[in-house]
Design an enzyme around this catalytic site. Structure first.
Site, PDB file in Angstrom:
ATOM      1  CG  HIS A   1       3.178   0.998  -5.496  1.00 56.92           C
ATOM      2  ND1 HIS A   1       3.330   1.991  -4.599  1.00 56.92           N
ATOM      3  CD2 HIS A   1       3.882  -0.197  -4.866  1.00 56.92           C
ATOM      4  CE1 HIS A   1       4.006   1.526  -3.273  1.00 56.92           C
ATOM      5  NE2 HIS A   1       4.297   0.298  -3.417  1.00 56.92           N
TER       6      HIS A   1
ATOM      7  NE  ARG B   1      10.777   1.334   4.349  1.00 57.39           N
ATOM      8  CZ  ARG B   1      10.603   0.954   5.444  1.00 57.39           C
ATOM      9  NH1 ARG B   1      10.953   1.441   6.509  1.00 57.39           N
ATOM     10  NH2 ARG B   1      10.305  -0.429   5.448  1.00 57.39           N
TER      11      ARG B   1
ATOM     12  CD  GLN C   1      15.268  -3.833 -12.951  1.00 57.59           C
ATOM     13  OE1 GLN C   1      15.938  -2.973 -13.376  1.00 57.59           O
ATOM     14  NE2 GLN C   1      14.926  -4.489 -13.953  1.00 57.59           N
TER      15      GLN C   1
ATOM     16  N   GLY D   1       0.966  -1.204  -0.070  1.00 56.81           N
ATOM     17  CA  GLY D   1       0.103  -0.111   0.016  1.00 56.81           C
ATOM     18  C   GLY D   1       0.991   1.282  -0.022  1.00 56.81           C
TER      19      GLY D   1
ATOM     20  CD  GLN E   1      10.633  -7.448  -2.130  1.00 56.49           C
ATOM     21  OE1 GLN E   1      10.345  -7.121  -0.837  1.00 56.49           O
ATOM     22  NE2 GLN E   1       9.878  -7.165  -3.188  1.00 56.49           N
TER      23      GLN E   1
HETATM   24  P1  AMP Z   1       6.037  -2.069  -1.385  1.00 59.30           P
HETATM   25  O1  AMP Z   1       4.634  -1.605  -1.442  1.00 59.30           O
HETATM   26  O2  AMP Z   1       7.020  -1.086  -1.187  1.00 59.30           O
HETATM   27  O3  AMP Z   1       6.320  -3.525  -0.643  1.00 59.30           O
HETATM   28  O4  AMP Z   1       6.421  -2.501  -2.987  1.00 59.30           O
HETATM   29  C1  AMP Z   1       5.414  -3.154  -3.549  1.00 59.30           C
HETATM   30  C2  AMP Z   1       6.335  -3.455  -5.066  1.00 59.30           C
HETATM   31  O5  AMP Z   1       6.561  -2.095  -5.633  1.00 59.30           O
HETATM   32  C3  AMP Z   1       7.809  -4.139  -5.046  1.00 59.30           C
HETATM   33  O6  AMP Z   1       7.795  -5.002  -5.976  1.00 59.30           O
HETATM   34  C4  AMP Z   1       8.690  -2.890  -4.916  1.00 59.30           C
HETATM   35  O7  AMP Z   1       9.892  -3.302  -5.666  1.00 59.30           O
HETATM   36  C5  AMP Z   1       7.839  -2.013  -6.206  1.00 59.30           C
HETATM   37  N1  AMP Z   1       8.398  -0.750  -6.233  1.00 59.30           N
HETATM   38  C6  AMP Z   1       8.516   0.031  -5.006  1.00 59.30           C
HETATM   39  N2  AMP Z   1       9.085   1.164  -5.438  1.00 59.30           N
HETATM   40  C7  AMP Z   1       9.057   1.306  -6.683  1.00 59.30           C
HETATM   41  C8  AMP Z   1       9.929   2.180  -7.695  1.00 59.30           C
HETATM   42  N3  AMP Z   1      10.462   3.346  -7.221  1.00 59.30           N
HETATM   43  N4  AMP Z   1       9.876   1.735  -8.958  1.00 59.30           N
HETATM   44  C9  AMP Z   1       9.697   0.286  -9.310  1.00 59.30           C
HETATM   45  N5  AMP Z   1       8.954  -0.475  -8.628  1.00 59.30           N
HETATM   46  C10 AMP Z   1       8.899  -0.169  -7.165  1.00 59.30           C
END
Ligand code: AMP
Length: 284
Positions: A36, A188, A149, A30, A154
């Site tokens: 996202h 963040r 990426q 979220g 991860q």
């Molecule tokens: P999170 O909500 O932070 O767990 O992220 C969910 C997905 O979004 C994960 O696969 C992250 O790697 C991807 N993600 C987060 N920030 C970025 C970004 N700046 N560019 C591309 N993918 C992202």
């Protein structure tokens, strides 16, 4: 757009939709942003049905205070997903994701992969990531699942998970989305002041320097050293690591020649906010 909290309901809906249609899953925690959105766009392009999951997974937080303060913006997230024509949102409760006692949750060991960089600084983090991703993939059983990426280590963990457990899903990686300053988008970032955001963009500048040097023939270890020296000139950035690694094994790239693929990965605090970023050089 259908929003489900219950496993039975989402499963029934997805299995009906799956009839001859491809399904893409975008797992998130979220507080959605343009990073996202890039994942959702990729899934929508590739699949007939796109499902976004929103779940702040407690088992991947090694710091309880970090879990407590993680941004939760469900209303805005649902609006964004609706505007993107997302088909299904799955936002399960802790009770659904972890019906068992916390002490009996499966632990996963990814060997070298979860001992270095993020794994070293956030013990238990990747076990939690592996467990929640395995749960989501088994719950939804998508044809494809999309990851950024931005979280390169991860991504390597998830590829290993899927490969080692013969999971019938294609893992698709999506390039990092950045602000104009180069700062990688992250949920963040909303805790950073305008000034801190400016400082944080130095992380990308350091990665770019490492890439330029490496592309110009400088060995990975020397390129890494210069990038660290550049960051050292910014006292507002507290560096945890900046390393040159193989982007699949996450083994350190030794100084005995250039390898085919190299990723420079960085983690640092700007103010109270811990940020990660990376740059990929070739292949992968
Ligand atoms: P999170 O909500 O932070 O767990 O992220 C969910 C997905 O979004 C994960 O696969 C992250 O790697 C991807 N993600 C987060 N920030 C970025 C970004 N700046 N560019 C591309 N993918 C992202």
């Amino acid at each position: 757009m259908q929003v489900f909290q219950e496993l039975d309901l989402v499963r029934t809906y997805v299995s009906e939709q799956k009839n001859g249609h491809s399904v893409g899953l975008v797992p998130t925690m979220g507080a959605l942003h343009d990073g996202h959105r890039a994942l959702l766009k990729a899934s929508k392009q590739d699949n007939d049905v796109t499902i976004c999951s929103i779940y702040v997974n407690p088992t991947q937080f090694n710091d309880p205070a970090d879990l407590e303060k993680y941004p939760r913006t469900l209303k805005e997230d649902l609006e964004l997903l609706e505007s993107m024509d997302c088909d299904v949102v799955f936002c399960p409760s802790d009770q659904i994701m972890y019906p068992q006692a916390k002490s009996s949750v499966v632990q996963l060991d990814f060997g070298q992969l979860d001992k270095v960089l993020e794994g070293h600084y956030r013990p238990g983090h990747f076990s939690g990531v592996g467990v929640v991703v395995a749960k989501l993939l088994n719950m939804i059983q998508p044809h494809r699942a999309y990851f950024g990426q931005k979280d390169l280590q991860q991504l390597a963990i998830i590829r290993k998970l899927v490969q080692d457990f013969f999971m019938p899903v294609e893992i698709i990686s999506v390039p990092i989305v950045r602000e104009a300053s180069g700062l990688a988008l992250s949920s963040r970032n909303q805790w950073l002041s305008t000034e801190e955001k400016q400082q944080a963009s130095q992380l990308y500048q350091a990665l770019l320097l490492a890439k330029q040097l490496y592309d110009g023939g400088v060995k990975a270890a020397a390129a890494r050293k210069q990038a660290v020296q550049q960051l050292d000139q910014h006292p507002d950035i507290r560096l945890e690591y900046l390393e040159a690694v193989d982007p699949i094994s996450f083994r350190s790239v030794k100084d005995d020649g250039q390898t085919e693929a190299v990723a420079f990965c960085v983690a640092a605090y700007v103010g109270e906010v811990r940020l990660i970023d990376n740059i990929l050089i070739t292949g992968y």
